[in-house]
Design a protein around this motif. Structure first.
Motif, PDB file in Angstrom:
ATOM      1  N   SER A 166      10.654  11.107   6.946  1.00  0.00           N
ATOM      2  CA  SER A 166      11.853  10.426   6.437  1.00  0.00           C
ATOM      3  C   SER A 166      11.710   8.903   6.504  1.00  0.00           C
ATOM      4  N   LEU A 167      10.738   8.400   7.252  1.00  0.00           N
ATOM      5  CA  LEU A 167      10.499   6.957   7.323  1.00  0.00           C
ATOM      6  C   LEU A 167      10.041   6.396   5.978  1.00  0.00           C
ATOM      7  N   THR A 176       8.273   8.730   0.029  1.00  0.00           N
ATOM      8  CA  THR A 176       7.329   8.724  -1.091  1.00  0.00           C
ATOM      9  C   THR A 176       5.870   8.768  -0.625  1.00  0.00           C
ATOM     10  N   ALA A 177       5.635   8.581   0.663  1.00  0.00           N
ATOM     11  CA  ALA A 177       4.266   8.566   1.185  1.00  0.00           C
ATOM     12  C   ALA A 177       3.740   9.993   1.320  1.00  0.00           C
ATOM     13  N   ASN A 178       2.462  10.146   1.046  1.00  0.00           N
ATOM     14  CA  ASN A 178       1.825  11.446   1.164  1.00  0.00           C
ATOM     15  C   ASN A 178       0.435  11.236   1.758  1.00  0.00           C
ATOM     16  N   PHE A 179       0.262  11.623   2.999  1.00  0.00           N
ATOM     17  CA  PHE A 179      -1.000  11.432   3.693  1.00  0.00           C
ATOM     18  C   PHE A 179      -1.597  12.783   4.068  1.00  0.00           C
ATOM     19  N   PRO A 180      -2.917  12.858   4.199  1.00  0.00           N
ATOM     20  CA  PRO A 180      -3.538  14.118   4.629  1.00  0.00           C
ATOM     21  C   PRO A 180      -3.139  14.447   6.072  1.00  0.00           C
ATOM     22  N   ASP A 181      -3.357  15.681   6.461  1.00  0.00           N
ATOM     23  CA  ASP A 181      -2.973  16.110   7.809  1.00  0.00           C
ATOM     24  C   ASP A 181      -3.685  15.323   8.904  1.00  0.00           C
ATOM     25  N   ASN A 182      -4.923  14.988   8.692  1.00  0.00           N
ATOM     26  CA  ASN A 182      -5.685  14.224   9.681  1.00  0.00           C
ATOM     27  C   ASN A 182      -6.173  12.926   9.046  1.00  0.00           C
ATOM     28  N   LEU A 203      -1.143   2.942  12.521  1.00  0.00           N
ATOM     29  CA  LEU A 203       0.043   3.268  13.321  1.00  0.00           C
ATOM     30  C   LEU A 203       1.207   3.672  12.419  1.00  0.00           C
ATOM     31  N   VAL A 204       1.366   2.955  11.298  1.00  0.00           N
ATOM     32  CA  VAL A 204       2.430   3.286  10.342  1.00  0.00           C
ATOM     33  C   VAL A 204       2.170   4.667   9.732  1.00  0.00           C
ATOM     34  N   VAL A 205       0.941   4.927   9.329  1.00  0.00           N
ATOM     35  CA  VAL A 205       0.595   6.228   8.747  1.00  0.00           C
ATOM     36  C   VAL A 205       0.908   7.354   9.739  1.00  0.00           C
ATOM     37  N   LEU A 206       0.505   7.179  10.989  1.00  0.00           N
ATOM     38  CA  LEU A 206       0.753   8.212  11.996  1.00  0.00           C
ATOM     39  C   LEU A 206       2.246   8.400  12.250  1.00  0.00           C
ATOM     40  N   ALA A 207       3.007   7.305  12.239  1.00  0.00           N
ATOM     41  CA  ALA A 207       4.459   7.406  12.428  1.00  0.00           C
ATOM     42  C   ALA A 207       5.106   8.154  11.262  1.00  0.00           C
ATOM     43  N   ILE A 208       4.641   7.885  10.037  1.00  0.00           N
ATOM     44  CA  ILE A 208       5.187   8.577   8.863  1.00  0.00           C
ATOM     45  C   ILE A 208       4.795  10.048   8.877  1.00  0.00           C
ATOM     46  N   LYS A 209       3.575  10.356   9.319  1.00  0.00           N
ATOM     47  CA  LYS A 209       3.178  11.765   9.430  1.00  0.00           C
ATOM     48  C   LYS A 209       4.095  12.494  10.412  1.00  0.00           C
ATOM     49  N   VAL A 217       0.836  -1.198   0.000  1.00  0.00           N
ATOM     50  CA  VAL A 217       0.000   0.000   0.000  1.00  0.00           C
ATOM     51  C   VAL A 217       0.877   1.257   0.000  1.00  0.00           C
ATOM     52  N   LEU A 218       1.955   1.251   0.775  1.00  0.00           N
ATOM     53  CA  LEU A 218       2.867   2.397   0.787  1.00  0.00           C
ATOM     54  C   LEU A 218       3.557   2.585  -0.560  1.00  0.00           C
ATOM     55  N   ASP A 219       3.680   1.491  -1.336  1.00  0.00           N
ATOM     56  CA  ASP A 219       4.249   1.561  -2.686  1.00  0.00           C
ATOM     57  C   ASP A 219       3.184   1.885  -3.727  1.00  0.00           C
ATOM     58  N   HIS A 220       1.992   2.298  -3.283  1.00  0.00           N
ATOM     59  CA  HIS A 220       0.884   2.703  -4.163  1.00  0.00           C
ATOM     60  C   HIS A 220       0.313   1.536  -4.967  1.00  0.00           C
ATOM     61  N   VAL A 221       0.351   0.337  -4.388  1.00  0.00           N
ATOM     62  CA  VAL A 221      -0.253  -0.839  -5.014  1.00  0.00           C
ATOM     63  C   VAL A 221      -1.603  -1.062  -4.344  1.00  0.00           C
TER      64      VAL A 221
END
Length: 90
Positions: free
Chosen positions: A46-47, A50-56, A36-42, A11-15
């Protein structure tokens, strides 16, 4: 479980990911782990640069039974996630 980590990486690789799993194999764990991964990347982009998540970020899970809904709510509350349950019944 290893498939949860593999799924999150895809999913993080956009698959796009469709997982069909038997009862008790960790679907709720996958969703919680993903958040948990999304929140850690937010917190530290640098983790996964290439990931881009909304602010919330949020996650919508549709549960086929009330039992599974309550099970997911208990799991998410234990991780301090904010949870909203529907009150729909037929």
């Amino acid at each position: 479980m290893i498939f949860q980590i593999e799924g999150i990486c895809k999913v993080l690789d956009h698959v796009d990911l469709l997982a069909i799993l038997a009862t008790g194999t960790g679907k709720t764990g996958f969703l919680s782990m993903y958040m948990l991964v999304v929140l850690a990347i937010k917190k530290d982009p640098s983790l996964c640069p290439t990931a881009n998540f909304p602010d919330n970020p949020c996650l919508l899970a549709i549960c086929p039974t009330k039992y599974l809904e309550h099970q997911m709510v208990r799991a998410d509350h234990s991780l301090c996630f904010q949870v909203v349950m529907s009150q729909y019944s037929n």
